[in-house]
Write a protein that holds these residues in place. Structure first.
Motif, short mmCIF file in Angstrom:
data_model
loop_
_atom_site.label_atom_id
_atom_site.label_comp_id
_atom_site.label_asym_id
_atom_site.label_seq_id
_atom_site.Cartn_x
_atom_site.Cartn_y
_atom_site.Cartn_z
N GLN A 64 0.84 -1.20 0.00
CA GLN A 64 0.00 0.00 0.00
C GLN A 64 0.89 1.27 0.00
OE1 GLN A 64 -2.61 -0.50 3.42
NE2 GLN A 64 -4.09 -1.73 2.25
N PHE A 65 1.88 1.19 0.86
CA PHE A 65 2.81 2.33 0.92
C PHE A 65 3.52 2.52 -0.41
CE2 PHE A 65 7.09 3.97 1.68
CZ PHE A 65 6.77 5.20 2.25
N ASN A 66 3.95 1.39 -1.02
CA ASN A 66 4.62 1.49 -2.33
C ASN A 66 3.67 2.06 -3.38
OD1 ASN A 66 7.03 0.52 -1.40
ND2 ASN A 66 6.61 -1.63 -1.94
N THR A 67 2.38 1.51 -3.24
CA THR A 67 1.40 2.00 -4.21
C THR A 67 1.23 3.50 -4.03
OG1 THR A 67 0.27 -0.12 -4.18
CG2 THR A 67 -0.97 1.79 -5.03
N SER A 68 1.07 3.87 -2.77
CA SER A 68 0.92 5.31 -2.49
C SER A 68 2.17 6.06 -2.91
CB SER A 68 0.65 5.53 -0.98
OG SER A 68 -0.54 4.90 -0.58
N LEU A 69 3.28 5.36 -2.59
CA LEU A 69 4.56 6.01 -2.95
C LEU A 69 4.70 6.13 -4.46
CD1 LEU A 69 7.22 7.20 -1.95
CD2 LEU A 69 8.18 4.88 -2.01
N GLU A 70 4.29 5.04 -5.16
CA GLU A 70 4.38 5.10 -6.63
C GLU A 70 3.47 6.18 -7.17
OE1 GLU A 70 3.47 1.25 -8.13
OE2 GLU A 70 5.45 0.41 -7.59
N LYS A 71 2.31 6.23 -6.54
CA LYS A 71 1.38 7.26 -6.98
C LYS A 71 1.96 8.64 -6.73
CE LYS A 71 -3.43 8.80 -6.34
NZ LYS A 71 -4.71 8.56 -5.59
N LEU A 72 2.50 8.68 -5.51
CA LEU A 72 3.12 9.99 -5.17
C LEU A 72 4.29 10.28 -6.07
CD1 LEU A 72 3.18 12.41 -3.27
CD2 LEU A 72 4.67 11.09 -1.73
N ILE A 73 5.01 9.17 -6.34
CA ILE A 73 6.18 9.36 -7.23
C ILE A 73 5.74 9.75 -8.61
CG2 ILE A 73 8.05 8.11 -8.41
CD1 ILE A 73 8.46 6.55 -5.79
N ASP A 74 4.61 9.03 -9.06
CA ASP A 74 4.12 9.40 -10.39
C ASP A 74 3.69 10.87 -10.42
OD1 ASP A 74 4.59 6.91 -11.34
OD2 ASP A 74 2.54 6.17 -10.98
N GLU A 75 2.98 11.23 -9.32
CA GLU A 75 2.53 12.61 -9.27
C GLU A 75 3.75 13.56 -9.24
OE1 GLU A 75 0.04 12.85 -5.88
OE2 GLU A 75 -1.68 11.80 -6.81
N ARG A 76 4.65 13.15 -8.34
CA ARG A 76 5.84 14.02 -8.20
C ARG A 76 6.69 13.99 -9.47
NH1 ARG A 76 3.14 15.74 -4.99
NH2 ARG A 76 3.50 16.00 -2.74
N THR A 77 6.69 12.77 -10.12
CA THR A 77 7.47 12.67 -11.37
C THR A 77 6.89 13.58 -12.42
OG1 THR A 77 8.11 10.40 -10.88
CG2 THR A 77 8.27 11.12 -13.18
N PHE A 78 5.56 13.60 -12.47
CA PHE A 78 4.91 14.50 -13.43
C PHE A 78 5.23 15.95 -13.11
CE2 PHE A 78 1.26 17.08 -14.69
CZ PHE A 78 1.25 16.85 -16.05
N GLU A 79 5.09 16.14 -11.79
CA GLU A 79 5.39 17.52 -11.37
C GLU A 79 6.85 17.86 -11.67
OE1 GLU A 79 4.44 17.74 -7.25
OE2 GLU A 79 2.26 17.70 -7.55
N LEU A 80 7.71 16.80 -11.37
CA LEU A 80 9.15 17.04 -11.64
C LEU A 80 9.41 17.22 -13.13
CD1 LEU A 80 10.85 14.57 -9.14
CD2 LEU A 80 10.87 17.07 -9.07
N GLN A 81 8.67 16.39 -13.92
CA GLN A 81 8.84 16.55 -15.38
C GLN A 81 8.43 17.95 -15.81
OE1 GLN A 81 6.50 13.33 -17.00
NE2 GLN A 81 8.25 11.87 -16.90
N THR A 82 7.29 18.35 -15.19
CA THR A 82 6.81 19.70 -15.51
C THR A 82 7.84 20.74 -15.06
OG1 THR A 82 4.51 18.97 -15.24
CG2 THR A 82 4.94 21.36 -15.22
N LEU A 83 8.24 20.47 -13.78
CA LEU A 83 9.25 21.40 -13.27
C LEU A 83 10.56 21.34 -14.06
CD1 LEU A 83 8.79 20.90 -9.40
CD2 LEU A 83 8.19 22.93 -10.74
N ASN A 84 10.86 20.09 -14.49
CA ASN A 84 12.09 19.91 -15.25
C ASN A 84 12.02 20.65 -16.57
OD1 ASN A 84 14.69 18.85 -15.68
ND2 ASN A 84 13.83 17.21 -16.95
N GLU A 85 10.80 20.50 -17.17
CA GLU A 85 10.63 21.23 -18.43
C GLU A 85 10.78 22.74 -18.18
OE1 GLU A 85 6.90 20.04 -19.95
OE2 GLU A 85 7.59 18.04 -20.60
N GLU A 86 10.08 23.12 -17.08
CA GLU A 86 10.18 24.54 -16.74
C GLU A 86 11.64 24.91 -16.40
OE1 GLU A 86 7.52 25.17 -13.55
OE2 GLU A 86 5.68 25.02 -14.79
N LEU A 87 12.26 23.92 -15.66
CA LEU A 87 13.67 24.17 -15.30
C LEU A 87 14.55 24.24 -16.52
CD1 LEU A 87 15.78 24.48 -13.08
CD2 LEU A 87 15.97 22.00 -12.98
N ASN A 88 14.29 23.28 -17.45
CA ASN A 88 15.10 23.30 -18.69
C ASN A 88 14.92 24.63 -19.41
OD1 ASN A 88 16.15 20.77 -18.29
ND2 ASN A 88 14.50 19.71 -19.41
#
Length: 794
Positions: free
Chosen positions: A83-107
């Protein structure tokens, strides 16, 4: 990652079942192992039996329970982890998207940042470049500032240290800035110069022109080479030459000046020198004309005088006259000599003025000279009914050494002057012995008269040439006015001076003091020279070159009276003489100067330069000038004697010249009286006098000469040192002490030079000539030392 929903209970149950099942494997394996170990049959009873035999199985049998429980717990926790991994994966996915967004913005931001960084880099580079430029500019500005400061300092130093006057002023007439030259040269302080108008320091005569020049400057006109005089604090003035430039906007005047006072003085001196040079040229031309006239007059008068004096002398020696006739002849001879002295008076004055007259040091009888002086003037005194007296101090030894001719000339001039300006009474010639010391005898001579006297204001000028004592003299008496001037100069030649005491209406007394050398009696009694020849067949062969018959007669008859074997040939002019010397050897040639066809100078040059003969030549001429003597010597003649000649002097010159050119064998055959000359001719040393002074004693001669050689060079060095130190008092004292020493050694030239140095040092005048005198003394001294060394060796 995909989200999953986990059932925790189911998931834990399955984990428990798996744990139980896994746990059962432990007791089963253990029972199997024990059955085989205990070798029991494979049956259920064997399982019971094994449990009974091995209690450990009860513990092992509980393994499924524990492992199931552990598995259930693990399952539960795995579900939590999932459950934690799932939540973590979800969080990671969310954060990854956010990071991708941020990364794009950062780039995007990075690109912008990179672009900004590039821009910043370019800006920084530009800034760095600008900073460097600014730094360089600052450094340059700093260097420029330093240079500017140094330039200002240099300009200030140049301004202050310049030897020229530099200043700033205004048209109102005030200095605003001045350099130190103003205070150094003018003597005022800077405050004094800046607080007053500069017009107050200008010479009154230059003030108007200076005001005009300042007005021009105010209008913008530059000033070049304007001169005016500035006053100094000590009251003197300096002449300044100005150059100035105005600044019409500010009204400031920039000016510089240099001191041309000395330059203007030198310029004036140069102009005066040019004028003096022109005057000197005219004077030299006049002197040449005068000398030419005097020389011609001298020759024309001396030629007949030579015959009169010579023949009267020969007549007096003839032995065929009675006493009265002898007196007549003696009077003729004395008056002829007096006339000759008058002729010589003008020539002597010229020589004295040129500083070329020299004293002759020879033995004479003082009493006879004084008596002769009085006798020659007695007739003139008797005509005016004047009594002429001679008061001779009996303590004085009559036989002395000195220049009798010049002494007689002094006395004749003083006595003649006394007779001329006395109308009644008497004239007395007095002598007084003042002392004797170191071979010297000091005598005071006085000529007293009862004449009209000389006013006090005229006494200082009567010794000047062509000047007489009073207006009355000029009206009532005639004369050249040279007598007293010559007497004064001659007395100075003796190293003394004339004193005058006079009272108008009572009379005058002229006196002077001279030191002479003592000599022996027999040196005076010898009136006719004698030359004794050991070998009678040895003759001297002379050639007399003379165009005048009377002169030939006088010379031949004079020489023939000598106790000397001399043969004389005659040549009437220089051409005949040259022909004769080509054919015949002569020991000496007596050469006249002025002759027809070929004169003596030309003949001498031919004998010396063409015939290459060194036969001694003695010039005999009526031209008695120093210049004539120098010309004769320069043309190759060995010596010079003026006509009418003195018999003793002629004999000595002939003797010196013949012996100095005679072979050694001939020299051994010639003996002379000790009072006449030694066995060799000397240029600077009067050897006969030295021999007489030492009385022929070699020991005394060597002692004197060695002392002279030791001390004199050092004393001459001391003279130079004292002159450099400008110690004129010590210089005068040393020169004075050198005079008698030089006279004792027969060095009249050195004694005369010492006397001149003494007089110059005493008066501190003619200083520039003293080094030349000392140099001459050193040159003569070297030659004298060599001759004296030769004398003591002989």
């Amino acid at each position: 990652m995909t989200n999953k929903n986990f059932n925790i209970k189911n998931y834990a149950l399955w984990y428990a079942i798996y744990g139980v099942l896994f746990g059962l494997s432990f007791p089963v394996i253990a029972i199997v192992i024990d059955i085989y170990r205990l070798e029991l049959p494979t049956a259920l009873s064997s399982i019971v039996k094994v449990h009974a035999l091995t209690p450990l199985h009860y513990i092992i049998d509980t393994a499924p329970i524990f492992l199931g429980l552990l598995a259930a717990i693990a399952g539960y926790h795995r579900v939590k982890v999932e459950q934690f991994n799932t939540s973590l994966e979800k969080l990671i996915d969310e954060r990854t998207f956010e990071l991708q967004t941020l990364n794009e913005e950062l780039n995007s931001s990075q690109e912008e940042l990179r672009q900004n960084l590039d821009y910043t880099t370019r800006i920084n580079h530009k800034l760095s470049t600008n900073e460097k430029i600014i730094s360089d500019q600052n450094a340059q500005q700093k260097e420029l500032l330093i240079e500017t400061e140094e330039s200002k300092k240099e300009l200030q130093n140049f301004f202050n240290l310049s030897i020229h006057f530099m200043c700033l002023a205004n048209t109102n007439g005030y200095f605003t800035k001045i350099n130190s030259t103003f205070t150094r040269v003018l003597g005022y302080s800077e405050e004094e110069l800046l607080s007053k108008p500069f017009f107050e320091f200008i010479h009154p005569d230059d003030l108007a022109n200076t005001l005009k020049e300042v007005e021009k400057l105010a209008q913008g006109v530059h000033t070049i080479n304007f001169t005016n005089r500035y006053s100094c604090k000590d009251g003197s003035y300096v002449l300044l030459m100005w150059s100035a430039s105005p600044d019409t906007k500010t009204g400031i005047l920039y000016a510089t000046a240099h001191d041309i006072t000395e330059f203007r003085q030198l310029e004036n001196i140069k102009i005066k020198n040019i004028e003096l040079s022109k005057q000197k040229e005219l004077a030299d031309q006049s002197v040449k004309l005068r000398d030419s006239f005097l020389a011609n007059m001298s020759h024309e008068i001396r030629t007949p005088m030579n015959a009169i004096i010579g023949l009267s002398n020969l007549l007096g020696k003839s032995g065929e006259l009675n006493n009265k006739q002898k007196e007549y002849v003696k009077t003729i001879h004395l008056n002829s000599n007096n006339l000759l002295n008058i002729i010589n008076e003008i020539l002597d004055f010229s020589k004295i003025e040129a500083g070329k007259l020299e004293l002759i040091n020879m033995p004479f009888n003082l009493h006879e000279v004084l008596k002769s002086s009085c006798q020659s003037l007695s007739p003139i005194a008797e005509e005016k009914k004047l009594k002429l007296n001679l008061q001779f101090d009996d303590r004085i030894q009559s036989n002395i050494n000195g220049d009798a001719i010049r002494l007689n000339q002094i006395l004749l001039n003083l006595i003649s002057n006394a007779i001329k300006y006395s109308e009644k009474g008497e004239i007395t010639l007095c002598t007084e012995l003042l002392g004797e010391m170191a071979g010297l005898i000091t005598i005071k001579f006085s000529v007293k008269d009862t004449g009209i006297g000389i006013p006090l204001e005229k006494q200082a000028s009567i010794f000047n040439p062509f000047v007489q004592g009073t207006d009355f003299y000029t009206r009532s008496q005639s004369g050249t006015g040279l007598g007293l001037a010559i007497a004064k100069k001659l007395v100075e030649l003796f190293g003394s001076f004339i004193q005058l005491k006079s009272e108008v209406g009572v009379g005058s007394e002229f006196s002077f003091i001279i030191s002479f050398e003592n000599t022996s009696e027999n040196s005076i009694n010898q009136t006719t020279p004698t030359l004794q020849n050991k070998h009678k067949n040895k003759h001297l062969k002379l050639l007399l070159v003379e165009d005048n018959e009377f002169n030939r007669l006088v010379a031949i008859d004079t020489i023939s009276l000598w106790d000397t074997p001399i043969d004389i040939d005659i040549a009437e002019n220089g051409k005949i003489a040259v022909d004769m010397v080509k054919k015949q050897h002569y020991d000496l040639i007596l050469m006249d100067i002025q002759m027809p066809e070929m004169d003596g100078h030309t003949a001498t040059k031919i004998i010396r330069n063409e015939l290459k003969l060194n036969t001694p030549i003695l010039a005999m001429t009526a031209h008695a000038s120093v210049k004539e003597k120098e010309t004769c010597l320069a043309n190759g003649m060995n010596d010079f004697i003026s006509k009418p000649f003195d018999e003793q002097i002629l004999y000595k010159k002939i003797l010196d010249l013949t012996q100095s050119h005679t072979s050694d064998a001939q020299k051994e055959n010639i003996e002379v009286n000790q009072n006449i000359a030694p066995a060799i001719a000397y240029e600077v040393v009067d050897a006969p006098f030295v021999i007489q002074f030492t009385k022929g004693k070699k020991e005394r001669l060597e002692k004197m000469v060695n002392l002279f050689l030791k001390e004199t060079p050092k004393e001459l060095e001391t003279l130079s040192a004292l002159l450099k130190e400008k110690n004129f008092a010590a210089l005068k004292t040393l020169a004075h002490s050198l005079k008698p020493k030089m006279m004792y050694m027969g060095l009249q030239q050195l004694s005369d030079l010492a006397r001149q140095i003494e007089l110059s040092a005493a008066a501190e005048s003619n200083i520039d000539e003293i080094p030349k005198m000392i140099n001459s003394m050193e040159i003569i001294c070297k030659k004298a030392c060599a001759e004296l060394e030769y004398l003591i060796k002989k």
